[in-house]
Motif scaffolding. Structure first.
Motif, short mmCIF file in Angstrom:
data_model
loop_
_atom_site.label_atom_id
_atom_site.label_comp_id
_atom_site.label_asym_id
_atom_site.label_seq_id
_atom_site.Cartn_x
_atom_site.Cartn_y
_atom_site.Cartn_z
N TYR A 38 0.88 -1.21 0.14
CA TYR A 38 0.13 -0.33 0.17
C TYR A 38 0.87 1.67 0.14
CZ TYR A 38 -3.89 -2.45 0.59
OH TYR A 38 -5.20 -3.92 0.92
N VAL A 39 1.15 2.14 -1.03
CA VAL A 39 2.00 2.67 -1.51
C VAL A 39 1.29 4.15 -0.02
CG1 VAL A 39 1.94 4.83 -3.00
CG2 VAL A 39 2.58 3.05 -3.53
N THR A 40 -0.33 4.35 -0.69
CA THR A 40 -1.15 5.08 0.24
C THR A 40 -1.92 4.11 0.79
OG1 THR A 40 -2.44 6.14 -1.58
CG2 THR A 40 -0.23 7.35 -0.77
N GLU A 41 -3.20 5.17 2.27
CA GLU A 41 -5.21 4.35 2.36
C GLU A 41 -5.65 4.18 1.36
OE1 GLU A 41 -6.34 6.50 4.85
OE2 GLU A 41 -5.53 5.87 6.56
N ASP A 42 -5.21 4.25 -0.31
CA ASP A 42 -6.25 4.69 -1.24
C ASP A 42 -4.98 4.09 -2.07
OD1 ASP A 42 -8.09 6.64 -0.73
OD2 ASP A 42 -7.32 7.89 -0.38
N VAL A 43 -4.30 3.38 -2.61
CA VAL A 43 -2.93 3.15 -3.87
C VAL A 43 -2.29 2.22 -3.83
CG1 VAL A 43 -1.48 3.62 -5.50
CG2 VAL A 43 -2.59 5.85 -4.89
N MET A 44 -2.75 1.10 -3.74
CA MET A 44 -2.17 -0.27 -3.83
C MET A 44 -1.42 -1.16 -4.81
SD MET A 44 -2.87 -4.15 -3.83
CE MET A 44 -4.18 -4.45 -4.51
N SER A 45 -0.65 -1.65 -4.56
CA SER A 45 0.45 -2.27 -5.96
C SER A 45 0.50 -3.48 -5.62
CB SER A 45 1.92 -1.96 -5.96
OG SER A 45 2.50 -1.41 -4.97
N TYR A 46 0.46 -4.35 -6.63
CA TYR A 46 0.73 -5.79 -6.57
C TYR A 46 1.81 -6.38 -6.84
CZ TYR A 46 -2.70 -5.99 -10.24
OH TYR A 46 -2.94 -6.68 -11.06
N ASP A 50 -14.14 7.75 -2.91
CA ASP A 50 -13.75 6.46 -3.84
C ASP A 50 -15.19 6.48 -5.05
OD1 ASP A 50 -12.78 4.82 -1.82
OD2 ASP A 50 -14.11 4.45 -0.97
N ARG A 51 -15.45 7.88 -5.65
CA ARG A 51 -16.07 7.63 -6.69
C ARG A 51 -15.19 7.71 -7.59
NH1 ARG A 51 -18.19 13.32 -6.35
NH2 ARG A 51 -19.12 12.90 -8.11
N LEU A 52 -14.22 7.92 -7.94
CA LEU A 52 -13.14 7.57 -9.39
C LEU A 52 -12.84 6.29 -9.28
CD1 LEU A 52 -12.44 8.23 -11.97
CD2 LEU A 52 -10.93 9.45 -11.07
N GLN A 53 -12.79 5.01 -9.39
CA GLN A 53 -11.49 4.28 -9.18
C GLN A 53 -10.54 4.20 -10.80
OE1 GLN A 53 -13.60 0.11 -8.42
NE2 GLN A 53 -14.32 1.49 -6.18
N LEU A 54 -9.23 3.87 -10.50
CA LEU A 54 -8.40 3.73 -11.81
C LEU A 54 -7.57 2.07 -11.31
CD1 LEU A 54 -7.75 4.30 -14.50
CD2 LEU A 54 -6.18 6.32 -13.59
#
Length: 227
Positions: free
Chosen positions: A7-15, A65-69
Motif C-alpha cells: 500500500y503506497v497510501t490508503e488509496d493506492v495499492m500496488s501488487y 471512492d467515486r473515482l477508481q483507476l
C-alpha cells in the motif's frame, strides 16, 4: 500462485502476482491414416502444456471512492501451447486400410512455445449517486516463438507456407517431406486470430419509479483489426 501487495497510501495499492500452470496434452481427432509418420504423429498427440506468468499492477481510488483507476501489465510464457492450423487444414498423405495413398486435408495441432504480453486499464466514475460511467481498455498479444507447425510447404520447399491454391500430389509431398506425409515450417507469428486491442465503455443510470428501482444501461465495445 503467489500474490505480493504494497500500500503506497490508503488509496493506492500496488501488487505483483506470479503463477504457473499445467494441463494435459491434447489429441486431434480426424486423421484416420493407417501409416502415420513420426512427424505426423507429433502433430496429432501433444505433450502437456506448462505456463508461467507475472502480473504487475496498481489499484487506486479517489474523490471519496467515486473515482477508481486500475492499471495492470502482464507477461506469460507457454511451453507446448496447442496451436491448431486454421482454414481448411493442411494437405497430407493418408493411407487407407488397403494401402492406397491419397492427399487429404486435416487441421493438425502443434505444441509450440508462445509468449503473451499485455496491458489493461480500467476506470470507473460515479458521476452522481444515480449515474456511473466506466471504461476498460485491454491489449494482449500472443506470439509463437520459432515454433514448428504443420504447413503446406511443398512447392517450393522454402520453409514457408505455400501461398498458392494448387493442391500437391502424393509424389510432391513425399519429395518435399522425405516421406513424412506432412510438411512443417518454423514460424514466429501471432498465436491466435483475435484482435490485439479491445475497448469497452459502459454507463448506467438508475431512478425510482413507484418505489421500485429502474435503471438504463449502455454498453459499447470496440475491437481492433482481427488477423
Amino acid at each position: 500462485m503467489s500474490l505480493y501487495t504494497y500500500y503506497v497510501t490508503e488509496d493506492v495499492m500496488s501488487y505483483v502476482t506470479v503463477g504457473n500452470s499445467w494441463r494435459p496434452g491434447v489429441s486431434a481427432v480426424g486423421n484416420f491414416s493407417f501409416a502415420r509418420s513420426d512427424l505426423e504423429n507429433s502433430f496429432i498427440t501433444l505433450d502437456p502444456e506448462e505456463s508461467e506468468s507475472i502480473e504487475i499492477g496498481v489499484k487506486s481510488s479517489s474523490m471519496d471512492d467515486r473515482l477508481q483507476l486500475n492499471v495492470a501489465a502482464f507477461y506469460q510464457t507457454f511451453d507446448n501451447y496447442p496451436y491448431r492450423s486454421g482454414g481448411s487444414g493442411v494437405n497430407y498423405v493418408s493411407t487407407d486400410s488397403n494401402g492406397v495413398r491419397s492427399v487429404e486435408q486435416f487441421n493438425f495441432v502443434a505444441a509450440v512455445p508462445v509468449n503473451v504480453y499485455g496491458l489493461e486499464v480500467e476506470s470507473r466514475y460515479q458521476v452522481t449517486p444515480n449515474w456511473n460511467v466506466g471504461a476498460l481498455m485491454s491489449y494482449a498479444k500472443g506470439e509463437i516463438d520459432n515454433g514448428l507447425i504443420p504447413c503446406n510447404d511443398y512447392a517450393p520447399v522454402d520453409g514457408r507456407p505455400d501461398s498458392g491454391a494448387t493442391a500437391p500430389t502424393v509424389a510432391d509431398i513425399d519429395t518435399a517431406t522425405g516421406n513424412q506425409n506432412v510438411g512443417s515450417c518454423n514460424v514466429s507469428y501471432s498465436s491466435n486470430f483475435a484482435p490485439d486491442w479491445t475497448t469497452t465503455l459502459t454507463t448506467s443510470y438508475s431512478y425510482d419509479v413507484a418505489g421500485k428501482e429502474v435503471f438504463v444501461r449502455g454498453l459499447l465495445t470496440m475491437y481492433g483489426a482481427s488477423k
